[in-house]
Design a protein around this motif. Structure first.
Motif, PDB file in Angstrom:
ATOM      1  N   ASP A 110      40.543   5.273  27.522  1.00 23.43           N
ATOM      2  CA  ASP A 110      42.339   5.405  26.853  1.00 23.43           C
ATOM      3  C   ASP A 110      42.725   4.094  26.488  1.00 23.43           C
ATOM      4  O   ASP A 110      41.591   3.337  25.735  1.00 23.43           O
TER       5      ASP A 110
ATOM      6  N   ASN B 147      43.160  12.889  25.506  1.00 25.93           N
ATOM      7  CA  ASN B 147      43.995  13.392  24.215  1.00 25.93           C
ATOM      8  C   ASN B 147      45.162  12.313  23.806  1.00 25.93           C
ATOM      9  O   ASN B 147      46.059  12.322  24.673  1.00 25.93           O
TER      10      ASN B 147
ATOM     11  N   VAL C  61      48.013  13.222  22.155  1.00 29.45           N
ATOM     12  CA  VAL C  61      48.984  13.273  22.362  1.00 29.45           C
ATOM     13  C   VAL C  61      50.021  13.559  23.765  1.00 29.45           C
ATOM     14  O   VAL C  61      50.667  13.120  23.765  1.00 29.45           O
ATOM     15  N   ASP C  62      49.200  14.197  24.548  1.00 29.32           N
ATOM     16  CA  ASP C  62      49.671  14.462  25.746  1.00 29.32           C
ATOM     17  C   ASP C  62      48.872  13.247  26.773  1.00 29.32           C
ATOM     18  O   ASP C  62      49.571  12.661  28.215  1.00 29.32           O
ATOM     19  N   ASN C  63      47.817  12.141  26.184  1.00 30.23           N
ATOM     20  CA  ASN C  63      47.220  10.988  27.851  1.00 30.23           C
ATOM     21  C   ASN C  63      46.401  11.573  28.373  1.00 30.23           C
ATOM     22  O   ASN C  63      46.742  10.947  29.927  1.00 30.23           O
ATOM     23  N   GLN C  64      46.005  12.888  28.706  1.00 27.90           N
ATOM     24  CA  GLN C  64      45.638  13.627  29.727  1.00 27.90           C
ATOM     25  C   GLN C  64      43.962  13.647  28.978  1.00 27.90           C
ATOM     26  O   GLN C  64      43.882  13.370  28.231  1.00 27.90           O
TER      27      GLN C  64
ATOM     28  N   TYR D 181      40.489  16.142  29.374  1.00 26.05           N
ATOM     29  CA  TYR D 181      40.170  17.320  29.091  1.00 26.05           C
ATOM     30  C   TYR D 181      38.168  16.841  29.177  1.00 26.05           C
ATOM     31  O   TYR D 181      38.008  16.508  28.243  1.00 26.05           O
TER      32      TYR D 181
ATOM     33  N   ARG E 294      41.881  20.469  32.279  1.00 24.76           N
ATOM     34  CA  ARG E 294      43.090  18.993  32.471  1.00 24.76           C
ATOM     35  C   ARG E 294      42.707  18.571  33.096  1.00 24.76           C
ATOM     36  O   ARG E 294      43.111  19.269  34.564  1.00 24.76           O
TER      37      ARG E 294
ATOM     38  N   ASP F 212      44.703  15.033  35.493  1.00 21.76           N
ATOM     39  CA  ASP F 212      46.067  13.841  35.119  1.00 21.76           C
ATOM     40  C   ASP F 212      44.906  12.827  35.646  1.00 21.76           C
ATOM     41  O   ASP F 212      44.098  12.750  36.776  1.00 21.76           O
TER      42      ASP F 212
ATOM     43  N   GLY G 136      45.732  16.043  18.519  1.00 27.59           N
ATOM     44  CA  GLY G 136      45.458  16.663  19.374  1.00 27.59           C
ATOM     45  C   GLY G 136      44.863  17.662  19.805  1.00 27.59           C
ATOM     46  O   GLY G 136      44.405  18.661  20.383  1.00 27.59           O
TER      47      GLY G 136
ATOM     48  N   ASN H  24      49.137  26.386  29.130  1.00 29.85           N
ATOM     49  CA  ASN H  24      47.571  25.956  29.410  1.00 29.85           C
ATOM     50  C   ASN H  24      46.930  27.194  29.314  1.00 29.85           C
ATOM     51  O   ASN H  24      45.456  27.797  29.689  1.00 29.85           O
TER      52      ASN H  24
END
Length: 275
Positions: free
Chosen positions: A68, A127, A129-132, A134, A144, A146, A175, A195
């Motif tokens: 991250d 990602n 953009v959303d910090n998840q 994948y 996806r 968390d 993203g 989703n």
């Protein structure tokens, strides 16, 4: 990435088998897992030297990894029920130790690691953009995850081949996710809506195995290629040189918008008015 062309940068020192790589924006190097050696990770330096570190309480070795933006290396092994997070930020007080993502990245305690639903994937990626996280699985589906809790959401996925490994996965700054299909080397660009995940072939590389991938998500895609030529190749004082620049969008999928091309007058020459 845009054309699929590859360039060998040379051999690593020391030689070894390295996997689960991610690009660390904290020190601009690549980190990952040393294969077949329990509890060891590595840093790949720009000069292709490798530094190896033993991480306390890190079991096993891993084929899936990414980092991250805060310098946390997430390591996972296909079909396992636990992933581990190692702090690889050189300026952190927990540098080169296991940390707990669910508790503010403090030092991890027994039982070590974070629980996750097992799935078969050869890489995963953050990602921006959303910090998840994948992951494209061996069955052509994107998951996806968390990164703080390990909870996962299978996405309705279209466009990915199945079955087979996607050994190299990473994101761009907008993203969009990229996944290299080992069987034939095709690279797929995956976009998301809720989703749902939609994959389209982006470029083509070569088939490979035992691979992995990493990318700085802030780096722009090189969609434009400029080829410059001159006729004649040389001339006497007072002669005329004609320069030609061909500007090409080398991407087969994305358009190159708002391109501005500039070209300085070469030293020792003057511009012919009206040309």
């Amino acid at each position: 990435l845009v054309t699929g062309a590859s360039t060998s940068l040379g051999q690593l020192t020391p030689a070894g088998t390295y996997n689960a790589i991610g690009f660390n924006v904290q020190d601009n190097t690549i980190w990952g897992s040393v294969q077949n050696v329990n509890g060891q990770i590595f840093r790949l330096n720009p000069d292709l030297t490798v530094n190896i570190f033993t991480i306390p309480n890190l079991p096993g070795f891993y084929n899936t990894g990414d980092i991250d933006f805060n310098g946390h290396l997430y390591l996972y092994g296909s079909n396992q029920s636990t992933f581990y997070v190692v702090d690889v930020d050189p300026n952190s007080s927990t540098y080169l130790q296991l940390v707990d993502p669910a508790n503010g990245f403090v030092l991890d305690t027994a039982p070590f690691g974070t629980a996750i639903t097992p799935y078969n994937a050869s890489d995963w990626a953050f990602n921006p953009v959303d910090n998840q996280l994948y992951a494209a699985t061996a069955f052509g589906q994107v998951i996806r995850i968390d990164p703080l809790t390990g909870s996962s959401t299978p996405l309705t996925t279209v466009g990915l081949p199945s079955p087979g490994a996607f050994g190299a996965q990473f994101f761009d700054n907008e993203g969009a996710m990229y996944a290299l299909y080992n069987a034939n080397g095709n690279i797929y660009r995956i976009t998301f809506s809720g989703n749902n995940a939609t994959a389209v072939q982006f470029s083509a590389s070569v088939a490979s195995a035992n691979n992995d991938g990493a990318r700085c998500a802030f780096a722009l895609l090189n969609l434009v290629e400029v080829t410059k030529s001159v006729d004649p190749a040389s001339t006497c004082p007072g002669g005329t040189l004609t320069f030609t620049s061909v500007i090409e969008n080398v991407g087969a999928l994305l358009t190159a918008d708002n391109v501005v091309f500039t070209d300085d007058i070469p030293a020792g020459t003057t511009f012919v008015s009206g040309s």
